[in-house]
Design an enzyme around this catalytic site. Structure first.
Site, PDB file in Angstrom:
ATOM      1  N   GLU A  35       0.855  -1.193   0.000  1.00  0.00           N
ATOM      2  CA  GLU A  35       0.000   0.000   0.000  1.00  0.00           C
ATOM      3  C   GLU A  35       0.886   1.236   0.000  1.00  0.00           C
ATOM      4  O   GLU A  35       1.660   1.446   0.927  1.00  0.00           O
ATOM      5  CB  GLU A  35      -0.933  -0.013   1.216  1.00  0.00           C
ATOM      6  N   GLY A  40      -6.805   1.380   3.965  1.00  0.00           N
ATOM      7  CA  GLY A  40      -8.228   1.752   3.934  1.00  0.00           C
ATOM      8  C   GLY A  40      -8.643   2.292   2.583  1.00  0.00           C
ATOM      9  O   GLY A  40      -9.821   2.335   2.254  1.00  0.00           O
ATOM     10  N   LYS A  52     -19.669  10.368   4.494  1.00  0.00           N
ATOM     11  CA  LYS A  52     -20.783  10.072   5.415  1.00  0.00           C
ATOM     12  C   LYS A  52     -20.718  10.930   6.666  1.00  0.00           C
ATOM     13  O   LYS A  52     -21.763  11.307   7.209  1.00  0.00           O
ATOM     14  CB  LYS A  52     -20.807   8.586   5.796  1.00  0.00           C
ATOM     15  N   ALA A 185     -24.101  14.380 -12.249  1.00  0.00           N
ATOM     16  CA  ALA A 185     -25.063  14.086 -11.170  1.00  0.00           C
ATOM     17  C   ALA A 185     -25.092  12.600 -10.869  1.00  0.00           C
ATOM     18  O   ALA A 185     -26.149  11.971 -10.815  1.00  0.00           O
ATOM     19  CB  ALA A 185     -26.455  14.587 -11.542  1.00  0.00           C
ATOM     20  N   GLY A 186     -23.905  12.009 -10.669  1.00  0.00           N
ATOM     21  CA  GLY A 186     -23.823  10.629 -10.186  1.00  0.00           C
ATOM     22  C   GLY A 186     -23.841  10.661  -8.665  1.00  0.00           C
ATOM     23  O   GLY A 186     -24.130  11.709  -8.054  1.00  0.00           O
ATOM     24  N   ILE A 188     -21.438  10.577  -6.386  1.00  0.00           N
ATOM     25  CA  ILE A 188     -20.485  11.494  -5.759  1.00  0.00           C
ATOM     26  C   ILE A 188     -20.980  12.936  -5.878  1.00  0.00           C
ATOM     27  O   ILE A 188     -21.039  13.677  -4.888  1.00  0.00           O
ATOM     28  CB  ILE A 188     -19.079  11.364  -6.399  1.00  0.00           C
ATOM     29  N   GLY A 189     -21.368  13.317  -7.085  1.00  0.00           N
ATOM     30  CA  GLY A 189     -21.816  14.691  -7.316  1.00  0.00           C
ATOM     31  C   GLY A 189     -23.010  15.044  -6.443  1.00  0.00           C
ATOM     32  O   GLY A 189     -23.054  16.120  -5.837  1.00  0.00           O
ATOM     33  N   HIS A 319     -18.675  -2.333  -0.976  1.00  0.00           N
ATOM     34  CA  HIS A 319     -19.284  -3.595  -0.533  1.00  0.00           C
ATOM     35  C   HIS A 319     -19.157  -4.691  -1.590  1.00  0.00           C
ATOM     36  O   HIS A 319     -19.068  -5.865  -1.251  1.00  0.00           O
ATOM     37  CB  HIS A 319     -20.739  -3.406  -0.070  1.00  0.00           C
ATOM     38  N   HIS A 443     -42.304  -3.906  14.206  1.00  0.00           N
ATOM     39  CA  HIS A 443     -43.271  -2.812  14.122  1.00  0.00           C
ATOM     40  C   HIS A 443     -43.077  -1.873  15.308  1.00  0.00           C
ATOM     41  O   HIS A 443     -42.914  -2.353  16.433  1.00  0.00           O
ATOM     42  CB  HIS A 443     -44.697  -3.375  14.151  1.00  0.00           C
TER      43      HIS A 443
HETATM   44  P1  NAI Z   1     -20.989   8.138 -11.895  1.00  0.00           P
HETATM   45  O1  NAI Z   1     -20.486   7.390 -13.051  1.00  0.00           O
HETATM   46  O2  NAI Z   1     -21.868   7.494 -10.930  1.00  0.00           O
HETATM   47  O3  NAI Z   1     -21.750   9.461 -12.405  1.00  0.00           O
HETATM   48  C1  NAI Z   1     -21.135  10.405 -13.247  1.00  0.00           C
HETATM   49  C2  NAI Z   1     -22.192  11.285 -13.890  1.00  0.00           C
HETATM   50  O4  NAI Z   1     -21.531  12.286 -14.642  1.00  0.00           O
HETATM   51  C3  NAI Z   1     -23.103  10.545 -14.857  1.00  0.00           C
HETATM   52  O5  NAI Z   1     -24.441  10.841 -14.531  1.00  0.00           O
HETATM   53  C4  NAI Z   1     -22.710  11.128 -16.228  1.00  0.00           C
HETATM   54  O6  NAI Z   1     -23.793  11.201 -17.124  1.00  0.00           O
HETATM   55  C5  NAI Z   1     -22.212  12.510 -15.867  1.00  0.00           C
HETATM   56  N1  NAI Z   1     -21.265  13.080 -16.799  1.00  0.00           N
HETATM   57  C6  NAI Z   1     -20.236  12.455 -17.441  1.00  0.00           C
HETATM   58  N2  NAI Z   1     -19.559  13.346 -18.185  1.00  0.00           N
HETATM   59  C7  NAI Z   1     -20.162  14.558 -18.008  1.00  0.00           C
HETATM   60  C8  NAI Z   1     -19.900  15.882 -18.502  1.00  0.00           C
HETATM   61  N3  NAI Z   1     -18.879  16.131 -19.315  1.00  0.00           N
HETATM   62  N4  NAI Z   1     -20.728  16.894 -18.121  1.00  0.00           N
HETATM   63  C9  NAI Z   1     -21.763  16.640 -17.271  1.00  0.00           C
HETATM   64  N5  NAI Z   1     -22.032  15.410 -16.778  1.00  0.00           N
HETATM   65  C10 NAI Z   1     -21.237  14.387 -17.133  1.00  0.00           C
HETATM   66  O7  NAI Z   1     -19.684   8.734 -11.216  1.00  0.00           O
HETATM   67  P2  NAI Z   1     -19.380   9.318  -9.784  1.00  0.00           P
HETATM   68  O8  NAI Z   1     -20.558   9.952  -9.163  1.00  0.00           O
HETATM   69  O9  NAI Z   1     -18.172  10.159 -10.024  1.00  0.00           O
HETATM   70  O10 NAI Z   1     -19.016   8.042  -8.921  1.00  0.00           O
HETATM   71  C11 NAI Z   1     -17.952   7.171  -9.297  1.00  0.00           C
HETATM   72  C12 NAI Z   1     -18.122   5.805  -8.685  1.00  0.00           C
HETATM   73  O11 NAI Z   1     -18.027   5.852  -7.288  1.00  0.00           O
HETATM   74  C13 NAI Z   1     -19.442   5.185  -9.038  1.00  0.00           C
HETATM   75  O12 NAI Z   1     -19.223   3.863  -9.451  1.00  0.00           O
HETATM   76  C14 NAI Z   1     -20.199   5.231  -7.748  1.00  0.00           C
HETATM   77  O13 NAI Z   1     -21.124   4.163  -7.654  1.00  0.00           O
HETATM   78  C15 NAI Z   1     -19.106   5.142  -6.706  1.00  0.00           C
HETATM   79  N6  NAI Z   1     -19.524   5.774  -5.463  1.00  0.00           N
HETATM   80  C16 NAI Z   1     -20.466   5.208  -4.659  1.00  0.00           C
HETATM   81  C17 NAI Z   1     -20.905   5.835  -3.515  1.00  0.00           C
HETATM   82  C18 NAI Z   1     -21.949   5.201  -2.671  1.00  0.00           C
HETATM   83  O14 NAI Z   1     -22.176   4.021  -2.794  1.00  0.00           O
HETATM   84  N7  NAI Z   1     -22.658   5.947  -1.828  1.00  0.00           N
HETATM   85  C19 NAI Z   1     -20.382   7.134  -3.113  1.00  0.00           C
HETATM   86  C20 NAI Z   1     -19.433   7.634  -4.017  1.00  0.00           C
HETATM   87  C21 NAI Z   1     -19.021   6.968  -5.122  1.00  0.00           C
END
Ligand code: NAI
Length: 457
Positions: A35, A40, A52, A185-186, A188-189, A319, A443
């Site tokens: 590492e 982690g 979180k 808007a994934g 993380i965003g 996970h 319940h």
């Molecule tokens: P993501 O792949 O989930 O979302 C990225 C978003 O950006 C998509 O909606 C896409 O359409 C949009 N996008 C791509 N290029 C763009 C552009 N040029 N302009 C505007 N929008 C654009 O990626 P994200 O949110 O960065 O997450 C990465 C990974 O980390 C994912 O696999 C996610 O599942 C994981 N993750 C999971 C979490 C959780 O389980 N709570 C928390 C954080 C991350």
């Protein structure tokens, strides 16, 4: 023990790597874990856990601000970002030391250095790290992923100058930007948009597609967006970002160019597996679309070489990584086990929470599955009504037509993150509806909404 030879070598100490190390050691194998950063990985240090702690602060703040409906009044409520950051550091430190203790207790040889594959000779892998060579019969690649940086005009300069950041840097911001623009808007965003809006930023989200939250069921994603708009967040869907310049993000919708004024931009357009600089070419490891190709035992095309966690690009969730680590180690130990991805739960830890597992209506239609949809408002649950004065929530379940097996679960509302695993078990175990109806739920809990749905189809 000879510190330069072990049964298993593992590159990467995130959720995939450290859990594989622990499982392998528990199975009686000697393990060396490489590492280069802090044990982690992204999850513990700059992902799941720190976000979180931030989102929990936003939730507590919201409770304090809006407690009046429940008879709780507070004056001078404020969110102090400095205190939130200090707590985040403390939480991360505690959990990192937990991982370190686990490694120590299992006598895992942790090498704090970057590792590069040197080759494979006589059935043994050789890995170089910290000026030495380490050999092992099995090699597990668990090097994770990094934020994707799209080739957009001005972005490189923006990142260098610090007016654009990735999910890594934003967690250490000392001051809350007045105006924050989130690109993508994934998960993380959206999680970051929620925290910074609560902390006082004016947040604008630009998303390339027509909906937020990626794979989330379209109906849930609409409800989620409506809630975020109520919290003051602005969305521009179908927006393609074309340029970054100081103070301005330019995006295009239907060929029309628009500008958003901003103090800071968060680039959250996905992550990509970290496959460069590992020496994969020395072994001829197969990759597809930038990720290491694996089978359902997490094996690569090279004998005794496995790829677990984000590096195989399959699911990119901590996970999933834990489970992949177990499957790979079980394969090494000749224990029967197979990786399945059908019911991996996903959670967005905002308030309300969004959680889902299995098929969405869109994916069921694409696969030509015959299905029944049951939707229930969360207000069917006594506990939800007792605890939520204004909010609404939805439970949307998909059942296979004919067998009435549960094939998809989509939730928006409080506790969704803690409820979804129950639905995942039901999807994964393929229990018939008759068996599901015999389950007793506590319940009053919000989870009873799922039981209620079983009797309404
Ligand atoms: P993501 O792949 O989930 O979302 C990225 C978003 O950006 C998509 O909606 C896409 O359409 C949009 N996008 C791509 N290029 C763009 C552009 N040029 N302009 C505007 N929008 C654009 O990626 P994200 O949110 O960065 O997450 C990465 C990974 O980390 C994912 O696999 C996610 O599942 C994981 N993750 C999971 C979490 C959780 O389980 N709570 C928390 C954080 C991350």
């Amino acid at each position: 023990m000879d510190k330069t030879h072990s049964d298993v070598l593992i590159i990467g100490g995130g959720p995939a790597g450290y859990s594989a190390a622990e499982r392998a050691a528990r199975g009686g194998l000697t393990v060396t874990l490489f590492e280069k950063g802090t044990p982690g990985g992204v999850c513990l240090n700059e992902g799941c856990i720190p976000t979180k702690t931030l989102l929990h602060a936003a939730k507590v703040y919201d409770y304090a601000l809006n407690g009046g409906a429940y008879g709780v009044f507070a004056d001078n409520v404020r969110l102090d970002h400095g205190t939130v950051l200090a707590r985040k550091e403390k939480v991360v430190k505690t959990l990192v030391s937990g991982v370190e203790s686990k490694m120590k207790a299992r006598k895992i040889n942790v090498v704090k250095s970057a590792a590069v594959i040197e080759g494979k000779d006589g059935g043994f892998f050789s890995v170089g790290a910290d000026g030495r060579s380490y050999t092992g019969q099995y090699l597990l690649l668990a090097a994770g992923s990094e934020p994707l940086i799209p080739p957009i005009t001005g972005l490189k300069d923006a990142l260098e100058a610090g007016y654009a950041v990735t999910s890594r840097e934003i967690l250490d911001l000392q001051t809350i930007p007045k105006k924050l623009t989130v690109i993508g808007a994934g998960i993380i965003g959206l999680e970051m948009a929620a925290y910074f809006a609560a902390a006082g930023s004016r947040v604008t989200v630009i998303e390339a597609t027509g909906k937020i939250a990626g794979y989330t069921d379209a109906e849930i994603s609409d409800l989620f967006m409506t809630d975020m708009i109520k919290k003051g967040i602005t969305f521009h869907l179908n927006g393609k970002v074309t340029e970054f310049s100081p103070g301005i993000v330019t995006y295009e919708t239907d060929g029309i160019s628009n500008n958003v004024e901003t103090d800071l931009s968060l680039i959250s357009v996905g992550r990509r597996p970290l496959i460069a600089r590992l020496g994969l070419e020395t072994l001829g490891v197969h990759t597809e679309r930038g990720a290491i190709t694996t089978d359902n035992h997490l094996r690569t095309n090279v004998a005794n070489l496995y790829a677990i966690g984000d590096i195989n690009g399959k699911s990119m969730l901590a996970h999933t990584a834990y489970r992949e680590a177990e499957v790979a180690v079980n394969h090494i130990l000749h224990k029967k086990d197979t990786m399945r991805y059908d019911a991996v739960p996903s959670v967005i830890y905002t308030s309300p929470e969004v959680a889902y597992a299995g098929e969405t209506e869109e994916s069921a239609r694409e696969k030509g599955l015959a299905y029944i949809v049951k939707k229930l408002s969360m207000s069917y649950s006594g506990r939800f009504v007792a605890e939520n004065d204004k909010a609404d929530g939805l439970c949307k379940l998909l059942f296979e037509k004919g067998t009435e097996r549960l094939i998809g679960a989509h939730l928006i509302g409080p506790y969704a993150s803690e409820m979804i695993y129950g639905a995942s078990i039901m999807i994964e175990s393929r229990w018939p509806i008759g068996d599901l109806r015999e389950l007793i739920f506590p319940h009053p809990t919000v989870s009873e909404i799922i039981r209620e749905a079983f009797f309404q189809i």
